[in-house]
Design an enzyme around this catalytic site. Structure first.
Site, PDB file in Angstrom:
ATOM      1  N   ARG B 141     -58.071  -5.738  -1.859  1.00  0.00           N
ATOM      2  CA  ARG B 141     -58.455  -4.920  -3.018  1.00  0.00           C
ATOM      3  C   ARG B 141     -57.396  -3.858  -3.254  1.00  0.00           C
ATOM      4  O   ARG B 141     -57.608  -2.670  -3.034  1.00  0.00           O
ATOM      5  CB  ARG B 141     -59.824  -4.318  -2.757  1.00  0.00           C
ATOM      6  CG  ARG B 141     -60.856  -5.376  -2.499  1.00  0.00           C
ATOM      7  CD  ARG B 141     -62.220  -4.809  -2.550  1.00  0.00           C
ATOM      8  NE  ARG B 141     -62.968  -5.416  -3.638  1.00  0.00           N
ATOM      9  CZ  ARG B 141     -64.249  -5.174  -3.859  1.00  0.00           C
ATOM     10  NH1 ARG B 141     -64.907  -4.323  -3.118  1.00  0.00           N
ATOM     11  NH2 ARG B 141     -64.864  -5.763  -4.854  1.00  0.00           N
ATOM     12  N   ASP B 149     -59.173 -10.421  -8.619  1.00  0.00           N
ATOM     13  CA  ASP B 149     -60.266 -10.089  -7.723  1.00  0.00           C
ATOM     14  C   ASP B 149     -61.589 -10.676  -8.220  1.00  0.00           C
ATOM     15  O   ASP B 149     -62.291 -10.097  -9.032  1.00  0.00           O
ATOM     16  CB  ASP B 149     -60.351  -8.566  -7.590  1.00  0.00           C
ATOM     17  CG  ASP B 149     -61.301  -8.147  -6.497  1.00  0.00           C
ATOM     18  OD1 ASP B 149     -62.004  -9.026  -5.958  1.00  0.00           O
ATOM     19  OD2 ASP B 149     -61.347  -6.958  -6.184  1.00  0.00           O
ATOM     20  N   SER B 152     -64.802  -8.605  -7.504  1.00  0.00           N
ATOM     21  CA  SER B 152     -65.078  -7.525  -8.450  1.00  0.00           C
ATOM     22  C   SER B 152     -65.628  -8.068  -9.756  1.00  0.00           C
ATOM     23  O   SER B 152     -66.594  -7.541 -10.304  1.00  0.00           O
ATOM     24  CB  SER B 152     -63.797  -6.731  -8.744  1.00  0.00           C
ATOM     25  OG  SER B 152     -63.476  -5.929  -7.649  1.00  0.00           O
ATOM     26  N   TYR B 247     -64.195  -0.334   0.565  1.00  0.00           N
ATOM     27  CA  TYR B 247     -65.564  -0.480   1.036  1.00  0.00           C
ATOM     28  C   TYR B 247     -65.964   0.778   1.787  1.00  0.00           C
ATOM     29  O   TYR B 247     -65.137   1.552   2.229  1.00  0.00           O
ATOM     30  CB  TYR B 247     -65.676  -1.678   1.990  1.00  0.00           C
ATOM     31  CG  TYR B 247     -65.615  -3.005   1.299  1.00  0.00           C
ATOM     32  CD1 TYR B 247     -66.738  -3.519   0.654  1.00  0.00           C
ATOM     33  CD2 TYR B 247     -64.445  -3.739   1.275  1.00  0.00           C
ATOM     34  CE1 TYR B 247     -66.675  -4.737   0.021  1.00  0.00           C
ATOM     35  CE2 TYR B 247     -64.374  -4.955   0.633  1.00  0.00           C
ATOM     36  CZ  TYR B 247     -65.494  -5.457   0.008  1.00  0.00           C
ATOM     37  OH  TYR B 247     -65.441  -6.661  -0.618  1.00  0.00           O
TER      38      TYR B 247
END
Lengths: 468, 537
Positions: B141, B149, B152, B247
């Site tokens: 990410r 991604d 996402s 995260y």
């Protein structure tokens, strides 16, 4: 016509100029203002003509013919040139004003029959002639160079001669220094040589000064030259002892100075910095490097965003003028309005090559002026804006001006477009702007790039919005 | 017949799109919209018949853009056979199943979600088959890889859909209502975890008129939550939860207790809870325990976006909707698939971005792509290559902490330069000198004119500041015209009685000044004529 009547007529003419220019405070009254100013000019010319030819009408046909020819040429120039050529036309007309001041100054010096009551009176008159010619000549050559730069005959890049500061200083020194032998010279023939030398020196000064100035700084230079032409007129008024010239010259001079100040504030730079260059040499440390991912969006994506947007702001820059994209942009406005969005324009004071350049282009395309807002009034609204379209602008939307104290444009007031929900940047390619500064806006997470010629892109966008 | 194997002489590669096998999976990995771009990259696209059907992309829509439709495939890979599995590159949404792996050609490349932590045996099988397996869920990410991604883009859809599912299960309005029959307050939604999915849920909830609160251990999330109109909740404990790769990391015991107390208090007020908390490579943390569910009013809805990894709610049944004690708990694992048309388009866009990125290292004229293990993104996502499982790459650096919004940034803000005081002083001195010279030296007549001049300067100053900036160009051209009043001087000089040279110069002045005046006025008028006010609205 009695001398009192002439004075009163000149007074009326001066008042009309003031009231006329006051009319430019609002677009509604500007047209009337222009008409009043024209009336003032007609009165001044008529009265002067009456005075000049009160004794004999010999030579009147020449004079009337000259005026007629001049009016026709001026009218044709004004009518025929496209609106996009406006900056260069303003530069060109300005040069004529300066040239006229030179002619009048020299002519007045040569005109016989000056009877001076005192030595001081003579000296004052000669210094006035000297100044009038100097400013006029500077205005003339400077405006011609500006004209050539604006129309692209000369490169818009600043031409920095080696040792130009010394050269300019020497030229200014010569301009002041040569005044002494000139005033001391009793014979007008010898004096003529001095004054021609002066014309040449200040002419060169005008060229070197303006050559060193780059394209995006042109608004400042044009304003400054506009102001000079006013001061030249005022000086001529002193020379000819004519109040209407002094008053109108002073008004034009102040107007130019004010525009210069407005433009410099728009760039957060001083007049001296603009005129003598030195851009990007200040600042405490290296400017922040901008790194990140450029995100593109295609025409269909932008059309989709526009079709649902409630608040849209368009930020035009010189790139829009170059690509002549204002007409499709106007159609874009109508389409977004038809879909229920509100569209406004945000104009930075130094967008374009003239003060107010963008306003004129948008007006030409038929965009109502009440949609067009200045930076101060619209800057607070960006957080509430759904889509911002940046068309051919760069430095005036660069966040580095706000958050990077080491940037060359730190402190320059900019449009805070990055606060909006989505910013779409129309751009030919990824390059730094005039100031040579990288733009972090292009890498912002809510910014999307739409690469290509601004006009073609805007046309495609109009088509895409129509078919939605 | 399409070529199923790579022939260097023709310099094209085949890209296969099989039908998804997983139950309730309606997405397709490649949509017709990207086929043209894939062709530009040198790929010939082979789509298994019916692959896009469930997502709204029929076989014809692929055929129209130049893709080849292969018959539904069964049996192992045959040389020359037109199978979506037999291609050089095979793209799927969901992980390859064991029988699918058997159909792959040796040396082929697969692109799909893989979840290696949950499916270690699949990774082994792919390596054994000699396949280069790229896991879209392992794309790091980082900013550069954002356009690839998949997690996402799918989380965005899932977050949006979660709120719509909640609205469908909720037996009331989301937005406030004022009607003759009674008034309703807006529904209250608590979103736990303000990542991509959480933010999408906040936006969707706000759009439906609900009041949205959100909680996230990362302080950086506050600004994003508030920008979408959500209220950001905090616990009275200082601890940053910023972990690697965007995260959240696991938190201390004290923090978790404070967190649970907050959720219990919130549960008494809210109507809907959406949980989105995932910890990479581990089972999802339980955030909404039985005690929290017990605090919810009957009729409330919990949507658990972490259901696939065990769930954030203790009562979640993955893939199902359960209603214990009047509270609906939705554990759907196929939320993006419920929006298959758009989800497929986004997925295909991500895959295209990845392939375009991998095509950069390829020599001009060559087709396809390169598995460049030096590349940060490719290295992280490639799980097997050359018959071997690749060890996991070094973990990414944790994100920098969110800048504190107070003092430091504001203090650094560059100020506009103050109006130069020295300039004003110099100007004042010059004026004083000029006035003194005039007072003591100049003749009477000059003093009079000087008075007029100075006063006119001030009048001009006042009048021009009032001019609208929009009219600066017309102002410039009208003052330009006015400065042409030098023509009055020319007129006086051109009058009879002067020397011939003076008269000629006067006429010249007259000519250029008249051009200036006439041009200036005409052009001003032309410009002003264009300034039009908009109609009433």
């Amino acid at each position: 016509m009695s001398p009192q009547a002439v004075t009163v007529a000149y007074l009326a003419s001066a008042v009309l100029f003031i009231v006329g220019i006051k009319g430019f405070a609002k677009p509604d009254t500007a047209k009337t203002g222009n008409a009043l100013t024209i009336l003032g000019m007609l009165i001044a010319v008529a009265v002067t003509g009456f005075v000049a030819f009160s004794a004999t009408t010999e030579g009147l046909p020449f004079v009337a013919g000259t005026i007629a020819i001049g009016a026709v040429i001026g009218g044709l120039l004004a009518r025929s040139l496209p609106m996009t050529a406006m900056p260069e036309l303003v530069g060109l007309l300005n040069s004529f004003g300066g040239l006229a001041a030179v002619f009048v100054g020299i002519s007045s010096y040569l005109a016989p029959g000056h009877v001076y009551a005192t030595e001081a009176e003579r000296n004052v008159h000669l210094v006035e002639c000297w100044l009038g010619v100097a400013i006029g000549s500077l205005t003339f050559t400077g405006s011609v160079v500006a004209w050539a730069k604006l129309r692209g005959t000369l490169s818009g890049k600043p031409l920095l001669l080696p040792g130009r500061h010394l050269l300019n200083l020497a030229l200014v020194g010569a301009t002041i220094g040569l005044a002494w032998p000139f005033v001391g010279e009793a014979s007008t023939d010898a004096g003529l040589t001095w004054i021609l030398a002066l014309t040449a020196i200040t002419g060169v000064l005008g060229i070197t000064l303006v050559l060193a100035i780059g394209g995006a700084d042109m608004p400042v230079v044009i304003s400054l030259l506009n102001s000079y032409s006013g001061w030249a007129g005022a000086m001529t008024g002193f020379v000819l002892q004519n109040d209407v010239l002094i008053v109108s010259g002073a008004i034009v001079g102040s107007s130019g100075i004010i525009l210069t100040i407005v433009m410099c504030r728009g760039m957060n730079r001083s007049v001296l910095n603009v005129v003598f260059g030195g851009f990007g040499t200040e600042g405490g440390g290296p400017a922040r490097k901008v790194e990140g991912e450029v995100r593109e969006l295609d025409v269909a994506g932008v059309a989709a965003a526009l079709s649902t947007a409630k608040e849209v702001v368009i930020v035009p820059g010189y790139g829009m003028a170059v690509a002549r994209a204002q007409h499709p942009v106007k159609e874009l406005v109508e389409l977004v309005q038809a879909k229920g969005g509100r569209v406004r324009f945000a104009i930075h004071p130094v967008a374009g090559r003239l003060p107010g350049h963008m306003n004129v282009l948008l007006a030409e395309a038929g965009v109502p002026y009440d949609l067009v807002h200045e930076m101060e009034t619209i800057n607070a609204d960006f957080p509430k804006t759904d889509v911002v379209l940046v068309i051919g602008a760069n430095d005036i939307v660069n966040p580095a001006a706000v958050d990077d104290p080491n940037s060359a444009i730190a402190g320059m007031p900019v449009l805070h477009v990055w606060e909006s929900a989505l910013t779409v940047v129309f751009k030919r390619s990824l390059g730094a702007g005039y100031a040579g500064v990288d733009n972090a806006l292009f890498l912002h997470e809510r910014t999307r790039m739409l690469f290509g010629d601004a006009k073609k892109t805007a046309d495609a966008l109009v088509g895409a919005l129509r078919s939605l | 017949m399409p070529r199923a194997s790579y022939d260097p002489a023709v310099r094209t590669l085949t890209l296969g799109v099989p039908r998804e096998r997983a139950p309730r999976e309606k997405r397709v990995a490649i949509v017709p919209g990207v086929v043209a771009k894939l062709k530009e990259l040198g790929f010939e696209v082979v789509v298994e018949s019916g692959a896009g059907e469930a997502a709204g992309y029929g076989d014809d829509s692929y055929r129209d853009v130049g893709a080849t439709i292969a018959a539904a495939s069964d049996g192992p890979y045959r040389e020359g056979g037109a199978s979506a599995y037999g291609c050089d590159v095979v793209v799927k949404v969901m992980p390859f199943e064991t029988d699918e792996i058997a159909k792959l050609r040796e040396g082929a490349t697969t692109i799909s979600l893989l979840y290696p932590a949950r499916n270690p045996e699949l990774v082994k099988a792919l390596a054994a088959r000699g396949v280069t397996a790229i896991a879209l869920d392992k794309i790091p990410r980082i900013t550069r890889a954002q356009k690839m991604d998949v997690l996402s883009s799918m989380a965005n859809l899932a977050g949006y859909r979660a709120v719509l599912e909640a609205a469908a299960a909720f037996q009331g309005f989301f937005g406030a209502q004022v009607t003759a029959a009674g008034t309703e307050r807006p529904a209250r939604i608590l979103v736990i975890g303000a990542g991509v999915a959480g933010l999408a849920a906040i936006a969707a909830g706000r759009a439906l008129g609900a009041e949205v609160r959100a909680f996230d251990v990362r302080a950086a999330a506050k600004e994003q939550v508030e920008s979408l109109g959500g209220k950001f909740l905090t616990v009275e404990l200082e601890e940053s939860g910023e972990g690697a790769g965007g995260y959240a990391k696991s938190m201390s015991k004290e923090f978790i207790e404070a967190e649970m107390a907050l959720f219990r208090a919130q549960a008494k007020e809210v109507d809907v809870i959406v949980t989105t908390a995932l910890v990479p490579g581990a089972k999802a943390p339980i955030l909404v325990g039985d005690d929290v569910v017990a605090c919810l009013k009957p009729g409330s809805v919990v949507v658990d976006l972490a259901a696939e990894q065990g769930g954030n709610c203790s009562l979640t049944k993955p893939g199902e909707a359960v209603v214990p004690e009047g509270v609906t708990i939705l554990g759907y694992t196929d939320l993006p698939s419920r929006m298959a048309t758009t989800a497929s388009r986004f997925f295909a866009g991500n895959v295209l971005a990845l392939l375009s990125d991998m095509a950069r290292g390829v020599a001009g004229g060559e087709a396809g792509f390169r598995v460049d293990l030096e590349d940060e993104v490719v290295r992280a996502a490639t799980l097997t290559h050359g018959g071997q499982e690749l060890p996991p790459p070094p973990p990414p650096e944790p994100s920098p902490p969110a800048p504190k919004k107070d003092a430091p940034t504001i203090a650094k803000k560059p100020e506009p330069k103050p109006e130069s005081a020295t300039g004003a002083i110099v100007f004042g001195i010059l004026m004083a000198v000029a006035f003194t010279l005039v007072a003591f030296y100049a003749p009477d007549a000059f003093v009079q004119r000087f008075t007029v001049f100075i006063l006119a300067c001030f009048v001009g100053w006042q009048v021009v500041w009032a001019v609208a900036p929009a009219l600066h160009t017309p102002l410039m051209s009208v003052t330009n015209a006015v400065s042409g009043i030098v023509l009055v001087g020319g007129l006086l000089q051109a009058a009879p009685g002067g020397s011939s040279l003076a008269v000629i110069l006067g006429l010249c002045a007259l000519l250029v000044a008249t051009i200036n005046v006439a041009g200036g006025f005409f052009v001003t008028d032309r410009m002003l004529g264009m300034f039009k006010k908009g109609g009433p609205r």
